[in-house]
Scaffold this active site. Structure first.
Site, PDB file in Angstrom:
ATOM      1  N   CYS A  55       0.818  -1.222   0.000  1.00 11.54           N
ATOM      2  CA  CYS A  55       0.000   0.000   0.000  1.00 11.54           C
ATOM      3  C   CYS A  55       0.848   1.267   0.000  1.00 11.54           C
ATOM      4  CB  CYS A  55      -0.931   0.008   1.206  1.00 11.54           C
ATOM      5  SG  CYS A  55      -0.034   0.080   2.779  1.00 11.54           S
ATOM      6  N   CYS A 120       2.152  -6.915  -5.618  1.00 14.50           N
ATOM      7  CA  CYS A 120       3.106  -6.088  -4.871  1.00 14.50           C
ATOM      8  C   CYS A 120       3.656  -4.951  -5.717  1.00 14.50           C
ATOM      9  CB  CYS A 120       4.267  -6.945  -4.374  1.00 14.50           C
ATOM     10  SG  CYS A 120       5.407  -7.458  -5.687  1.00 14.50           S
ATOM     11  N   CYS A 152       7.734  -9.325  -1.858  1.00 20.86           N
ATOM     12  CA  CYS A 152       7.260  -9.964  -3.089  1.00 20.86           C
ATOM     13  C   CYS A 152       7.361 -11.460  -2.885  1.00 20.86           C
ATOM     14  CB  CYS A 152       8.108  -9.519  -4.285  1.00 20.86           C
ATOM     15  SG  CYS A 152       7.695 -10.404  -5.810  1.00 20.86           S
ATOM     16  N   ILE A 260      -0.667  10.674  19.173  1.00 24.20           N
ATOM     17  CA  ILE A 260      -0.328   9.989  17.920  1.00 24.20           C
ATOM     18  C   ILE A 260       0.609  10.873  17.117  1.00 24.20           C
ATOM     19  CG2 ILE A 260      -1.267   9.481  15.638  1.00 24.20           C
ATOM     20  CD1 ILE A 260      -3.414   7.905  16.811  1.00 24.20           C
ATOM     21  N   ASN A 263       1.729   6.779  14.219  1.00 22.51           N
ATOM     22  CA  ASN A 263       0.644   5.789  14.244  1.00 22.51           C
ATOM     23  C   ASN A 263       1.126   4.371  13.964  1.00 22.51           C
ATOM     24  OD1 ASN A 263      -2.206   5.464  14.707  1.00 22.51           O
ATOM     25  ND2 ASN A 263      -2.423   4.926  12.552  1.00 22.51           N
ATOM     26  N   PHE A 797       0.074 -20.279  -5.009  1.00 21.04           N
ATOM     27  CA  PHE A 797       1.038 -21.283  -4.561  1.00 21.04           C
ATOM     28  C   PHE A 797       0.398 -22.531  -3.973  1.00 21.04           C
ATOM     29  CE2 PHE A 797       2.614 -16.930  -3.657  1.00 21.04           C
ATOM     30  CZ  PHE A 797       3.465 -16.821  -4.751  1.00 21.04           C
ATOM     31  N   GLN A1193      10.189 -17.804 -12.731  1.00 20.88           N
ATOM     32  CA  GLN A1193       9.633 -18.875 -11.911  1.00 20.88           C
ATOM     33  C   GLN A1193      10.727 -19.597 -11.127  1.00 20.88           C
ATOM     34  OE1 GLN A1193       6.019 -20.286 -11.711  1.00 20.88           O
ATOM     35  NE2 GLN A1193       6.204 -18.074 -11.793  1.00 20.88           N
ATOM     36  N   GLU A1260       7.137 -25.604  -9.905  1.00 16.95           N
ATOM     37  CA  GLU A1260       7.394 -26.174  -8.584  1.00 16.95           C
ATOM     38  C   GLU A1260       8.796 -26.735  -8.356  1.00 16.95           C
ATOM     39  OE1 GLU A1260       3.491 -28.142  -6.920  1.00 16.95           O
ATOM     40  OE2 GLU A1260       3.742 -28.703  -9.002  1.00 16.95           O
TER      41      GLU A1260
END
Length: 1327
Positions: A55, A120, A152, A260, A263, A797, A1193, A1260
């Site tokens: 964020c 992300c 990430c 505050i 925060n 995943f 990958q 994988e």
């Protein structure tokens, strides 16, 4: 005192647009305001606690005092909306978009392949963007610092760093920088290597295109006299004074009201602990709290300074004053560099850090050791209070009165002959709360003959910052020598009473750290005294920090054939088709969908008991709360109340009994997310505990608590073979579980269509068909009334299969009952609590071998902790046994495996599906053989590998040629033999630092062992303008399946990639699909799309023959005119995989993917910290469809494996509660964990007839190769143990955390002290 106007208007700017909010609620964060009020959904919700960086936004403010504008990155999830008066906010949506112009940061991260799932990416972009606004030509260190707070889960970070480092003016890239050996890569090789991207194509950085700071805000700051602001919300009033006098009066009248600033503490308590403060006082606008005053004694720093501002002030002072006066300043600078992330340091304040009084504070021990003091103010006047052992009275409490306000902190100048140092150890090198911190100061008497004064303070050894009083007394008035310090070590070891029940656990480790830090301090002091020629016979000890310089990495792949058409992009490193949209924030995820009129939000109510009867569920209080509309229980389910999986029932909502903490009992519906959460908290459930809950594997074994069937596989005659071998060894290893930590939590929106019980479900799921069928059964409606839509997933995943379907069932019942759209998006903590993860595993083995290292027999027993529901645990157990051999031909091999039924949340599928755990057991067995024989482990591995035509333990013939090629290539690329010698030399020359080297192989079966799942369908539509829409059953979750499918369609239809589009995965278009899993998504769906495209291309053949020189668009138009269908389905019937467990034979996999990884690590034996210096991976993936995707990958899987085997640790309480429920407690790898040299080589000239275009599945297999770091660490530990006379096999469970590493190194500081293991119940249990 009056708190100002009844309500004031909040004024700030977002992306250059003015925002005035007349009803600002103090409980609203900037993140929720951006996403829900302004519909700027580019800024993502990842954790809600400032721990993941998803964020991140840029905050800009104007300082009238010096007429400057300053920019800083911050976590929008922690920024109170009311704090932003007069600020300008820039989000990812505001710096560039595909409709107009994208920003160079967005372009470079995308084109450098730094965006996979993309969730992300907006946060990464904004962290980098803010850095560039302040420093257009950053160093690589600047970049890694800026990105340290951004997590990430997909990429492995290397491509993100590579994209961002193109902004650097110049950088040194040399393997020798880190004190290592040659990485084996020459400059000529680098120059000849094909590149994944061409940085010469990037747009230049042009800051004239950036948004300017709003002139209206400058004018407001310059001309308007600031006034106290008041904002009133539903439950909280926010007051923001301007004058210090106003602040004092407010605090006097409201002593319990919190102050505050950043925060970062209070905000977290409000969000996660449900704390409500009726009045909050924000002191952010009181300018006296930001003053810096230099006196002859030191520097008074205003407590309002952020930690970033404090760092800059300290750096400036260090540059202005003599070295001997700035000892304390340098120690603080060191601590500040690792305290939190850049986003946290940009808002967290000096005062907040002190007054939060956390026991593991990074700064407080240093401030206390440095004789700092605070200046306080209240209605009675000012006073100065020393920051010493009396200041911190209990957890979170100080000696100050509630009405007192700290205004500034005195940081004294150091004196001649005075030295100050700070040390810390944390679960992760950066952005992690410390396990133990310390500040140490020594003042020598004239002539340095003895110690005049010493101060040693610790954090993390009790409920407060603590002084080692007895230890200090043993040093004062004595010479600084071995005798004095040895006595001090002994006293220190016993000074702190650390019981196993201490919050956070790690009692033995913490005790060892206290002494290790004092020893480190001793080494540094001795070095200083030696440099001053004040001591004789000074032995030089390597006290340099671990290496941290990131080098230029290499990614090597095979060029496509020169005869391949430029339009044919198969085999070329093509950017992810959504990368740009992900980087601009325009890519839509489930929770980004606009709110529907009348929509309700669903919050879950989960069990707080692990094994109990439900006596009563009291919802009366919840239903009285504002906004709460309905509560859903099992009685509301119109259809099946359970999901049947592998013959076991799993309740959708618990009705009469619960079997784990976190089991879902009911759900609360409300008009907003906040109201739903409050409603869920108000539901009261009474229980009657049932006896003897089972939490650990050992408990399950004792109680014979298993899910059936248990499995066994055997070849040869194990018992007879044990009789004929030279040696037999038995061992045991535990491998911990792992949280998926997909960046996007479980998310879904269920919309009733309004007629004939039809529902549309928008969901983040790997298996839309499973969701469709589960919902249909739960609602007792036909499946054709349920359509499931997946645009993309923010990571999965394996974690968005079974549990996602159950959550969708609950949400659908809510939508069915209310006939309103219902949204459910889990908080990070509840996601981790409810959904389970990778299975913890206990492995016991007996191995028989010859003196030459040849293994003739192995008997391996394996148990997984499956949890309270079967989920996919039986399948996991089966795959575990099918990979019991890994890469080794053991002629007599037996494996037995069982899934243990326990009272923990059920574990589920996770990338690798049990293979990483069992392969780790096998490699540990190999390692033990090497240690017993005192033979290098790589020789034991090589001696036992499959060679020539081979037969697996389940009787499948295969050729290990490419496995052996990977092995040999990896040794060459890594310069293995030279590095082995260099590592051994390093270890001989260093007592407290050790290096380790390991090379590890993997043989991984691709596709589903259950043959029915190896199928796929596709639909391809060609439209009148020549554009092509492809739909298939695979879901895009960052692995690039959509991009690869577009490449397939482009090749088969002979059209540019730009003409092919994939919108979503939908059960309306593709029925009866199977999950995107088992590294089989591209194999299956690619073949189905290929089939459909070939059908269409054949239909167009008569048209092409009539008009051979026509364009694609001409042919499509002609086909329509001639009534030729331009829509075709495709289908792929994959391998008929099977396994007969009675006969212990079958063909579960059509082919294998191979890989080998060589890693070198350096570790600090005193703290357990380590760095991965070099990683070289060679992977056989056949003919890569897209090298950028496949290398991405590989890197991402490796980093996830590194996390599994060295970092990520799930902790459960003795009552079965998961402690680690967010990024502050659970640490996944960050930028700081990336190998400093991270090289990937794709095996050339490899072919695979079993998959599309001779490619291989890669999602994988490489995850297990993260264990090469584990075994390199184990190699380094063995060297450390050798120094204290310990040889042979030793226990090291996974993950190899700093705690386990430190204790395994068996330094003198881990051997002392009283073992109090049996004195109290441990804080956490080993499941």
């Amino acid at each position: 005192m009056s708190t100002g106007a009844e309500k004031d208007t909040l004024l700030f700017f977002v992306n250059g647009k003015k925002v005035t909010e007349k009803h600002a609620d103090p409980e609203t964060t900037l993140l929720s305001f951006l996403r829900q009020k302004l519909r700027l959904t580019g800024t993502k919700y990842g954790c809600g606690g400032g721990g993941c960086g998803a964020c991140t936004v840029m905050v800009s403010r104007y300082r009238p005092t010096n007429k400057t504008i300053y920019h800083y990155s911050a976590n929008a999830c922690l920024l109170p909306l009311c704090q932003l008066h007069g600020a300008a906010i820039t989000t990812v949506d505001g710096i560039g978009c595909t409709k107009n112009r994208i920003h160079p940061v967005q372009e470079r991260i995308a084109k450098a392949h730094g965006s996979q799932c993309g969730f992300c990416t907006p946060g990464m972009v904004m962290s980098m963007y803010t850095l560039l606004r302040n420093n257009p030509q950053p160093t690589l260190d600047d970049i890694t610092q800026a990105l340290a707070g951004n997590l990430c889960r997909c990429t492995g970070y290397r491509p993100i760093i590579d994209g961002c480092r193109t902004f650097c003016k110049q950088e040194v890239n040399c393997c020798q920088v880190n004190g290592g050996t040659n990485c084996g890569i020459t400059k000529e090789q680098i120059d000849e290597t094909p590149l994944l991207f061409d940085k010469s194509e990037f747009m230049p950085l042009d800051q004239t295109q950036d948004l300017i700071f709003p002139p209206e805000l400058i004018l407001m700051m310059e001309t308007t006299k600031p006034q106290m602001l008041t904002f009133r919300g539903e439950r909280v009033t926010w007051v923001s004074p301007v004058l210090l006098e106003e602040l004092v009066q407010l605090k006097t009248s409201n002593p319990e009201a919190p102050l505050i600033m950043g925060n970062t503490n209070i905000g977290v308590n409000i969000k996660f602990k449900g704390v409500v403060h009726p009045l909050v006082i924000s002191a952010i606008r009181v300018k006296e709290l930001y003053e810096v005053t230099v006196t002859k004694h030191g520097v008074w720093m205003g407590v309002g300074l952020t930690l970033s501002e404090m760092w800059m002030v300290l750096k400036k002072i260090c540059n202005q004053y003599p070295v001997e006066k700035t000892e304390l300043f340098k120690a603080l600078i060191k601590q500040l560099g690792n305290l939190g992330s850049q986003q946290i340091r940009n808002v967290a304040t000096l005062g907040g850090n002190i007054m939060s009084a956390y026991p593991n504070s990074d700064l407080n021990p240093v401030l206390a050791a440095g004789n700092c003091s605070v200046s306080t103010l209240c209605c009675d006047g000012r006073r100065e209070v020393p920051l010493d052992k009396e200041f911190f009275v209990s957890f979170g409490k100080t000696v100050l009165k509630p009405e007192e306000i700290v205004t500034s902190v005195l940081i004294p100048f150091s004196r001649q002959r005075e030295f100050v140092r700070a040390f810390r150890q944390a679960p992760r090198k950066e952005s992690a709360f410390a396990t133990v911190t310390t500040g140490m100061r020594v003042l020598f008497a004239e002539g340095f003959r003895e110690v005049e004064d010493v101060a040693i303070y610790y954090g993390g050894v009790g409920p407060t910052t603590a002084r080692a009083t007895k230890t200090c007394a043993s040093i004062v008035a004595r010479p600084w020598n071995d005798e004095t310090l040895s006595r001090a070590y002994d006293i220190l070891m016993k000074e702190f009473d650390l019981l196993p029940s201490i919050p956070g656990g790690k009692a033995e480790f913490r005790r060892a750290l206290t002494v290790s830090f004092l020893f480190k301090f001793n080494l540094e002091v001795l070095q200083i005294l030696g440099e001053m020629n004040l001591i004789e016979d000074n032995v030089v000890v390597n006290i340099k920090p671990l290496p941290r310089e990131i080098q230029q990495s290499q990614q090597q792949f095979q060029h496509v054939s020169e005869c391949q058409s430029d339009q044919d992009l198969v085999g070329r490193p093509i950017m992810h088709s959504s990368a740009i949209s992900q980087a601009t924030g325009e890519a839509i995820y489930c929770d980004d969908l606009p709110k529907i009129d009348g929509e309700l939000f669903l919050a879950l109510v989960t069990s707080s008991h692990a094994h109990a009867k439900i006596i009563n569920v009291d919802t009366s209080d919840a239903l009285l709360l504002p906004g709460v509309a309905e509560i859903i229980t099992a009685k509301d389910i119109p259809g099946k109340k359970t999901r049947v999986i592998l013959g076991y029932d799993e309740e959708i909502l618990a009705e009469s009994q619960v079997s784990c903490i976190g089991q879902i009992v009911c759900a609360v519906l409300a008009d907003t997310r906040a109201h739903a959460k409050r409603g869920a908290s108000a539901v009261k459930i009474s229980y009657e505990d049932l006896p003897e809950p089972i939490f650990t594997i050992e408990d399950a074994i004792k109680s014979s608590s298993y899910y059936e069937p248990r499995r066994k596989i055997e070849r040869g005659n194990v018992e007879e073979a044990f009789k004929s071998v030279d040696q037999v060894h038995e061992g045991i290893i535990r491998i911990g579980g792992q949280e998926h930590f997909y960046m996007e939590t479980q998310s879904m929106l269920v919309v009733p269509v309004g007629e004939q019980t039809e529902f549309k479900i928008y969901i983040s799921s790997q298996w839309p068909t499973s969701v469709q069928m589960a919902v249909a059964e739960t609602l007792a409606i036909p499946a054709n009334r349920v359509s499931c839509h997946v645009k993309r997933l923010g990571g999965a995943f394996g974690g968005k299969v079974v549990k996602t379907s159950i959550l969708a069932c609950i949400t659908s019942v809510a939508a069915w009952k209310t006939n309103r759209a219902v949204r459910c998006v889990l908080e990070r903590g509840e996601d981790m609590l409810i959904t389970g993860g990778r299975h913890p595993l206990l492995g016991k083995y007996k191995v028989g071998f010859q003196k030459n290292g040849k293994i003739l027999a192995a008997d391996i027993q394996l148990w997984t902790n499956a949890g309270n529901a079967v989920d996919e645990s039986i399948f996991v157990v089966e795959k575990i046994l099918l990979h019991l051999d890994n890469a080794y031909n053991i002629p007599n091999l037996r494996g037995r495996a069982a899934a243990c039924r326990t009272n923990l949340p059920s574990n589920t599928s996770f990338r690798g599906f049990g293979v990483p755990q069992v392969a780790c057991v096998v490699e540990n067995l190999i390692n033990d053989v090497g240690l017993v024989l005192q033979c290098p482990a790589d020789q034991v591995r090589e001696n036992n590998m499959y060679k020539g035509p081979s037969l697996t333990h389940y009787k499948v013939e295969f050729s290990p040629e490419n496995l052996l090629r990977c092995w040999e290539d990896c040794k060459v690329k890594s310069d293995f033999s030279v590095r082995r010698v260099a590592v051994d030399m390093f270890n001989q020359q260093n007592r407290w630092k050790k290096r380790g080297l390991a090379i590890i192989p993997i043989k991984y079966g691709i596709a589903f062992a259950e043959g029915v799942m190896n199928q796929a369908a596709a639909l391809v539509n060609i439209y009148g303008d020549g554009s092509v829409l492809v739909t298939h059953a695979g879901t895009e979750m960052g692995q690039g399946v959509h991009t690869k499918i577009q490449q397939v369609a482009s090749r088969e239809l002979h059209i540019p990639l730009s003409k092919v589009y994939i919108s979503e995965t939908s059960t309306s278009a593709i029925p009866n699909g199977f999950p995107s899993a088992a590294s089989f998504g591209t194999d299956a769906n690619g073949m189905a799309v290929k089939n459909a495209c070939q059908t269409l291309y054949q239909r167009l053949e008569p048209i092409r023959k009539k008009n051979p020189k026509g364009t694609w668009e001409n042919w499509v138009s002609a086909a329509i005119m001639e009534k030729i269908s331009l829509s075709a389905t495709g289908y792929h019937r994959g391998a008929d995989s099977h396994m007969d467990w009675d006969k212990m034979e079958g063909r579960p996999y059509p082919y294998y993917t191979y890989g080998v990884c060589c890693c070198e690590v350096e570790l600090d034996c005193l703290t357990g910290d380590y760095r991965t210096v070099t990683t070289n991976i060679v992977a056989d993936i056949g003919q890569s469809l897209n090298p950028s995707m496949d290398i991405g990958q590989i890197e991402g899987a490796f980093m996830q494996g590194l996390g599994l085997f060295t970092l990520e640790e799930l902790k459960f309480s003795p009552s079965g509660l998961l402690y680690t429920r967010g990024p502050s407690q659970y640490k996944i790898p960050a930028v700081c964990d990336m190998p400093l040299s991270f090289n990937v080589f794709l095996l050339s000239d490899s072919y695979n007839p079993h998959a599309i275009y001779s490619s291989k599945g890669i999602g994988e297999p490489i995850l297990f190769l993260g264990s090469s770091v584990f075994f390199a660490i184990k190699d380094a530990i063995a060297a450390a143990r050798k120094d204290v006379g310990l040889t042979g096999p030793f226990s090291l469970d996974s993950p190899a955390t700093a705690e386990r590493i430190c204790l395994a190194c068996a330094s003198p500081f881990t051997q002392n002290g009283e073992n109090k293991t049996g004195c109290s119940q441990p804080w956490a249990i080993d499941i």
